[in-house]
Design an enzyme around this catalytic site. Sequence first.
Site, PDB file in Angstrom:
ATOM      1  N   GLU A  92       0.822  -1.207   0.000  1.00 36.04           N
ATOM      2  CA  GLU A  92       0.000   0.000   0.000  1.00 36.04           C
ATOM      3  C   GLU A  92       0.860   1.264   0.000  1.00 36.04           C
ATOM      4  O   GLU A  92       1.938   1.305   0.606  1.00 36.04           O
ATOM      5  CB  GLU A  92      -0.937  -0.008   1.201  1.00 36.04           C
ATOM      6  CG  GLU A  92      -2.006  -1.073   1.042  1.00 36.04           C
ATOM      7  CD  GLU A  92      -3.011  -1.079   2.174  1.00 36.04           C
ATOM      8  OE1 GLU A  92      -4.182  -1.380   1.903  1.00 36.04           O
ATOM      9  OE2 GLU A  92      -2.633  -0.812   3.321  1.00 36.04           O
ATOM     10  N   CYS A 107       3.679   8.513   0.508  1.00 34.86           N
ATOM     11  CA  CYS A 107       4.161   7.670   1.613  1.00 34.86           C
ATOM     12  C   CYS A 107       4.408   6.267   1.056  1.00 34.86           C
ATOM     13  O   CYS A 107       3.472   5.596   0.604  1.00 34.86           O
ATOM     14  CB  CYS A 107       3.118   7.657   2.726  1.00 34.86           C
ATOM     15  SG  CYS A 107       3.600   6.620   4.116  1.00 34.86           S
ATOM     16  N   CYS A 114       5.839  -6.365   8.596  1.00 42.85           N
ATOM     17  CA  CYS A 114       6.918  -5.716   9.350  1.00 42.85           C
ATOM     18  C   CYS A 114       7.197  -6.523  10.607  1.00 42.85           C
ATOM     19  O   CYS A 114       6.266  -6.955  11.300  1.00 42.85           O
ATOM     20  CB  CYS A 114       6.527  -4.292   9.732  1.00 42.85           C
ATOM     21  SG  CYS A 114       7.849  -3.415  10.598  1.00 42.85           S
ATOM     22  N   CYS A 118       5.090  -3.225  16.401  1.00 41.85           N
ATOM     23  CA  CYS A 118       4.529  -2.100  17.165  1.00 41.85           C
ATOM     24  C   CYS A 118       3.066  -2.417  17.512  1.00 41.85           C
ATOM     25  O   CYS A 118       2.285  -2.822  16.642  1.00 41.85           O
ATOM     26  CB  CYS A 118       4.636  -0.807  16.362  1.00 41.85           C
ATOM     27  SG  CYS A 118       6.343  -0.397  15.974  1.00 41.85           S
ATOM     28  N   CYS A 121       0.023  -0.944  15.438  1.00 40.49           N
ATOM     29  CA  CYS A 121       0.173  -0.891  13.978  1.00 40.49           C
ATOM     30  C   CYS A 121      -0.403  -2.126  13.289  1.00 40.49           C
ATOM     31  O   CYS A 121      -0.069  -3.265  13.642  1.00 40.49           O
ATOM     32  CB  CYS A 121       1.652  -0.749  13.631  1.00 40.49           C
ATOM     33  SG  CYS A 121       1.941  -0.748  11.860  1.00 40.49           S
ATOM     34  N   CYS A 338      -1.499   6.651   9.477  1.00 41.04           N
ATOM     35  CA  CYS A 338      -0.321   5.988  10.045  1.00 41.04           C
ATOM     36  C   CYS A 338      -0.773   4.806  10.897  1.00 41.04           C
ATOM     37  O   CYS A 338      -1.669   4.944  11.722  1.00 41.04           O
ATOM     38  CB  CYS A 338       0.446   6.941  10.966  1.00 41.04           C
ATOM     39  SG  CYS A 338       1.179   8.307  10.106  1.00 41.04           S
TER      40      CYS A 338
HETATM   41  S1  SF4 Z   1       4.782   1.302  12.953  1.00 39.87           S
HETATM   42 FE1  SF4 Z   1       4.212  -0.588  11.859  1.00 39.87          FE
HETATM   43  S2  SF4 Z   1       5.341  -0.499   9.913  1.00 39.87           S
HETATM   44 FE2  SF4 Z   1       6.293   1.015  11.304  1.00 39.87          FE
HETATM   45  S3  SF4 Z   1       7.971  -0.104  12.324  1.00 39.87           S
HETATM   46 FE3  SF4 Z   1       6.165  -0.332  13.658  1.00 39.87          FE
HETATM   47  S4  SF4 Z   1       5.210  -2.274  12.999  1.00 39.87           S
HETATM   48 FE4  SF4 Z   1       6.627  -1.626  11.372  1.00 39.87          FE
END
Ligand code: SF4
Length: 345
Positions: A92, A107, A114, A118, A121, A338
């Site tokens: 995306e 972006c 990932c 986080c 996220c 975000c």
């Molecule tokens: S915010 Fe999401 S994409 Fe960014 S480093 Fe953390 S887990 Fe990865």
Amino acid sequence: MLDPRDLAPTDFEVHARALGANDLAIRRLLSAVVGQGIHDRGIWGARFQVPRRLFEAIRNPLPRLILERAETSPIDGFSKLLFRTVDGLAVETVLIPLHRPGAVSVCLSSQVGCAMGCAFCATARMPRRRNLETWEIVDQLVQARERVRFEGRRVTGAVFMGMGEPFLNYDRVMAAAELLRCSYGAAIGAPAITISTVGLVPEIDRFTRERRPFRLSISLGAATDAKRAELVPIAARTPVAEVMAAARRHALDRRTRVMLAYVCISGRNVGEDDARALGDLIGDTPVRLDLIDVTDPTGRFRPPGDDERKTFRDALSRYVGQPVVRRYSGGKDIQAACGTLAGLA
Ligand code: SF4
């Protein structure tokens, strides 16, 4: 086979020269596939202007990401593009309208999924599949630019804040950023290209040592190790003081401000103690603290309310002696904000 979008301009130059290309031929090729954004036609058009051996060495045809869906928020004009890679993975990209009329920042994603985990996220909840190739990063911007060009708008900036941790795909991300900035590539000024990391110290130091001209943004999550362990668990394996020390080395070496992105979560990291911890951590390091409201479609994390936000801002003004700004994270209604990119078709 060579793909001009898969190498930094300098590396492409080395390969192309070995195949007999001169400066002009190199510029024409890069300009055809990155600058103009016309892939096959660009290559065919350049066919008679570059040495035959070079032309034959170029991957033919050049692959592209497949645009599966494009959505624009009727609320704030943010757009999200959902691409499919050649091997069927979802990527995306978000188009961010800037204040300057007609200007757009893109972006970009650097990985599929990932590994940083986080807590707030959606990308972290996707299966972690692979790093994107350089051309897959560049093609996001090229296709975004083709799209906005029809609307009379221009891409003037790029941020590596989409899916993935860019510094876990360091070489390809840097090659892509170099292609975006070179005058016969996408010609975006280096200060308008921002690389974001959740705080990988060896890579921040490498970025500083290599004197990369792009802006650096570090996503803190929280100012103490205990809170970072809850919110950005993998990154928190490195003490936050070490992350800030790397930010300071970068800021002083480059005589610039490092951007510190701080995702604000109600009841978690926006108290008086958090503001004091931020002040202690930052000290006189030249940074700009960017406050971003969390967006969590699962409802687990909520952004601060007006009173909580105001109290936090007041506390920050007492403890943090560096600029603090509130950054808008748009496209919430189309899952483009975000922390909400999850490759959902
Ligand atoms: S915010 Fe999401 S994409 Fe960014 S480093 Fe953390 S887990 Fe990865």
